[in-house]
Design a protein around this motif. Structure first.
Motif, PDB file in Angstrom:
ATOM      1  N   LEU A   1       0.831  -1.203   0.000  1.00  9.41           N
ATOM      2  CA  LEU A   1       0.000   0.000   0.000  1.00  9.41           C
ATOM      3  C   LEU A   1       0.863   1.249   0.000  1.00  9.41           C
ATOM      4  N   GLN A   2       1.964   1.197   0.722  1.00  8.16           N
ATOM      5  CA  GLN A   2       2.876   2.337   0.768  1.00  8.16           C
ATOM      6  C   GLN A   2       4.297   1.859   0.554  1.00  8.16           C
ATOM      7  N   MET A   3       5.123   2.768   0.036  1.00  2.72           N
ATOM      8  CA  MET A   3       6.531   2.423  -0.148  1.00  2.72           C
ATOM      9  C   MET A   3       7.217   2.323   1.216  1.00  2.72           C
TER      10      MET A   3
ATOM     11  N   ILE B   1      13.271   2.781   2.062  1.00  3.54           N
ATOM     12  CA  ILE B   1      14.306   2.655   1.017  1.00  3.54           C
ATOM     13  C   ILE B   1      13.665   2.733  -0.376  1.00  3.54           C
ATOM     14  N   GLN B   2      12.437   2.244  -0.498  1.00  2.00           N
ATOM     15  CA  GLN B   2      11.735   2.355  -1.790  1.00  2.00           C
ATOM     16  C   GLN B   2      11.414   3.824  -2.101  1.00  2.00           C
ATOM     17  N   ALA B   3      10.923   4.549  -1.099  1.00  2.00           N
ATOM     18  CA  ALA B   3      10.577   5.962  -1.306  1.00  2.00           C
ATOM     19  C   ALA B   3      11.821   6.779  -1.650  1.00  2.00           C
TER      20      ALA B   3
ATOM     21  N   GLY C   1      15.223  -6.990   4.976  1.00  5.31           N
ATOM     22  CA  GLY C   1      13.784  -6.957   5.234  1.00  5.31           C
ATOM     23  C   GLY C   1      13.156  -5.600   4.991  1.00  5.31           C
ATOM     24  N   SER C   2      13.914  -4.668   4.384  1.00 14.19           N
ATOM     25  CA  SER C   2      13.390  -3.311   4.195  1.00 14.19           C
ATOM     26  C   SER C   2      12.757  -3.092   2.811  1.00 14.19           C
ATOM     27  N   GLY C   3      12.695  -4.139   2.002  1.00 17.74           N
ATOM     28  CA  GLY C   3      12.016  -4.011   0.709  1.00 17.74           C
ATOM     29  C   GLY C   3      12.916  -3.601  -0.435  1.00 17.74           C
ATOM     30  N   LYS C   4      14.188  -4.005  -0.359  1.00 20.09           N
ATOM     31  CA  LYS C   4      15.135  -3.599  -1.411  1.00 20.09           C
ATOM     32  C   LYS C   4      14.825  -4.267  -2.757  1.00 20.09           C
ATOM     33  N   THR C   5      14.246  -5.463  -2.734  1.00 17.02           N
ATOM     34  CA  THR C   5      14.005  -6.159  -4.009  1.00 17.02           C
ATOM     35  C   THR C   5      13.092  -5.339  -4.928  1.00 17.02           C
ATOM     36  N   ALA C   6      11.967  -4.854  -4.388  1.00 11.97           N
ATOM     37  CA  ALA C   6      11.053  -4.063  -5.228  1.00 11.97           C
ATOM     38  C   ALA C   6      11.710  -2.755  -5.666  1.00 11.97           C
ATOM     39  N   ALA C   7      12.653  -2.261  -4.863  1.00 10.96           N
ATOM     40  CA  ALA C   7      13.330  -0.999  -5.204  1.00 10.96           C
ATOM     41  C   ALA C   7      14.168  -1.142  -6.476  1.00 10.96           C
TER      42      ALA C   7
ATOM     43  N   ARG D   1       8.810 -12.161 -10.091  1.00 11.55           N
ATOM     44  CA  ARG D   1       7.647 -12.780 -10.763  1.00 11.55           C
ATOM     45  C   ARG D   1       6.348 -12.216 -10.211  1.00 11.55           C
ATOM     46  N   ARG D   2       6.273 -12.020  -8.886  1.00 11.53           N
ATOM     47  CA  ARG D   2       5.061 -11.419  -8.292  1.00 11.53           C
ATOM     48  C   ARG D   2       4.848 -10.011  -8.826  1.00 11.53           C
ATOM     49  N   LEU D   3       5.916  -9.237  -8.884  1.00  7.76           N
ATOM     50  CA  LEU D   3       5.793  -7.842  -9.322  1.00  7.76           C
ATOM     51  C   LEU D   3       5.542  -7.742 -10.823  1.00  7.76           C
TER      52      LEU D   3
HETATM   53  P1  ADP Z   1      15.354  -6.854   1.582  1.00  7.70           P
HETATM   54  O1  ADP Z   1      15.851  -7.219   0.216  1.00  7.70           O
HETATM   55  O2  ADP Z   1      15.613  -5.421   1.917  1.00  7.70           O
HETATM   56  O3  ADP Z   1      15.877  -7.787   2.641  1.00  7.70           O
HETATM   57  P2  ADP Z   1      12.794  -7.761   0.600  1.00  7.70           P
HETATM   58  O4  ADP Z   1      12.793  -7.096  -0.723  1.00  7.70           O
HETATM   59  O5  ADP Z   1      13.111  -9.212   0.613  1.00  7.70           O
HETATM   60  O6  ADP Z   1      13.764  -7.000   1.613  1.00  7.70           O
HETATM   61  O7  ADP Z   1      11.364  -7.470   1.275  1.00  7.70           O
HETATM   62  C1  ADP Z   1      11.025  -7.964   2.551  1.00  7.70           C
HETATM   63  C2  ADP Z   1       9.525  -8.303   2.601  1.00  7.70           C
HETATM   64  O8  ADP Z   1       8.738  -7.112   2.532  1.00  7.70           O
HETATM   65  C3  ADP Z   1       9.053  -9.176   1.455  1.00  7.70           C
HETATM   66  O9  ADP Z   1       8.194 -10.161   1.971  1.00  7.70           O
HETATM   67  C4  ADP Z   1       8.301  -8.230   0.547  1.00  7.70           C
HETATM   68  O10 ADP Z   1       7.299  -8.904  -0.167  1.00  7.70           O
HETATM   69  C5  ADP Z   1       7.746  -7.227   1.522  1.00  7.70           C
HETATM   70  N1  ADP Z   1       7.555  -5.859   0.959  1.00  7.70           N
HETATM   71  C6  ADP Z   1       8.439  -5.176   0.196  1.00  7.70           C
HETATM   72  N2  ADP Z   1       7.983  -3.939  -0.098  1.00  7.70           N
HETATM   73  C7  ADP Z   1       6.779  -3.822   0.501  1.00  7.70           C
HETATM   74  C8  ADP Z   1       5.786  -2.764   0.577  1.00  7.70           C
HETATM   75  N3  ADP Z   1       5.992  -1.584  -0.020  1.00  7.70           N
HETATM   76  N4  ADP Z   1       4.671  -3.007   1.280  1.00  7.70           N
HETATM   77  C9  ADP Z   1       4.483  -4.193   1.891  1.00  7.70           C
HETATM   78  N5  ADP Z   1       5.355  -5.224   1.864  1.00  7.70           N
HETATM   79  C10 ADP Z   1       6.500  -5.050   1.185  1.00  7.70           C
END
Ligand code: ADP
Ligand code: MG
Length: 214
Positions: free
Chosen positions: A27-29, A32-34, A53-59, A95-97
């Motif tokens: 729902l929100q960044m 690190i994504q923002a 665990g901070s969401g670097k993959t989607a970044a 794949r999810r994204l």
């Molecule tokens: P990192 O690479 O920094 O260790 P990940 O990319 O593996 O972190 O993300 C950690 C978890 O957070 C994953 O389960 C991912 O699906 C979830 N996640 C990432 N971005 C978001 C977001 N914006 N909102 C909710 N969950 C997220």
């Protein structure tokens, strides 16, 4: 004082991608994504540091997916990871994204896995390769992998790849990437080796760090 906008809809992402993010519960960044997505989507080279665990993959996955042309059957993005377990996690997240886009093929290339399946997956065509440096190099040497159409190179968990002694393999892989590309480096820590790696392989990288309490 206000921080960076945290709603994904503030980013130049396609409507199907935004709908998919909502469906995934993104729902929100995350911080690190923002901090990194606006610059990464604009094509900048980035060194991004934030804890596990901070969401670097989607970044890095959202920018590489945004640049990808699904109708072009060639490897356009390469993500190097330190271990097979991490490569499998990154592949699953990409794949999810990528669900919202038309048929994007992601192939994972790691050591300790039979070459046969990897060779056949590559022969069928891949848009994105996620792998460990040694096995990716092995495929480059066999010419089962070509990187001449690459537009995004990601070094994920760069600190761990350096710890594991992958520097020479990474350097050899990077030499086979086109000069004109975006390079994104993600790391949980910022040891001295990272600055050297960046100086060697990146173009005026912007440095982004998110404080540990986030
Ligand atoms: P990192 O690479 O920094 O260790 P990940 O990319 O593996 O972190 O993300 C950690 C978890 O957070 C994953 O389960 C991912 O699906 C979830 N996640 C990432 N971005 C978001 C977001 N914006 N909102 C909710 N969950 C997220
Ligand atoms: Mg990660």
């Amino acid at each position: 004082m206000t921080g960076p906008a945290v709603d994904f809809s503030t980013l130049p992402l396609s409507p199907p991608t935004l709908a998919n993010l909502r469906q995934l519960g993104y729902l929100q960044m995350t911080p690190i994504q923002a901090a990194s997505l606006p610059a990464a989507l604009a094509g900048a080279d980035l060194i991004a540091q934030a804890k596990t665990g901070s969401g670097k993959t989607a970044a890095f996955a959202l920018p590489l997916l945004a640049r990808l042309d699904p109708r072009r059957f060639a490897v356009q993005a390469l993500v190097l990871c330190p271990t097979r377990e991490l490569a499998d996690q990154v592949t699953a997240e990409i794949r999810r994204l990528a669900r919202a886009e038309e048929n994007i093929k992601v192939v994972t290339l790691c050591g300790g896995v039979a070459l046969r399946g990897q060779l056949s997956s590559l022969a069928h065509g891949a848009h994105i390769v996620v792998g460990t440096p040694g096995r990716v190099l092995d495929h480059l040497e066999r010419s089962s992998l070509q990187l001449d159409a690459l537009s995004t190179l990601v070094l994920d968990e760069a600190d761990r790849m350096l710890d594991m002694g992958f520097l020479d393999d990474i350097a050899t892989v990077v030499r086979q990437c086109p000069k004109e590309r975006q390079t994104l480096l993600f790391s949980a820590t910022y040891p001295e080796g990272i600055a050297k790696l960046a100086a060697q392989f990146m173009k005026n990288p912007q440095q982004i760090a998110v404080a540990a309490q986030h």
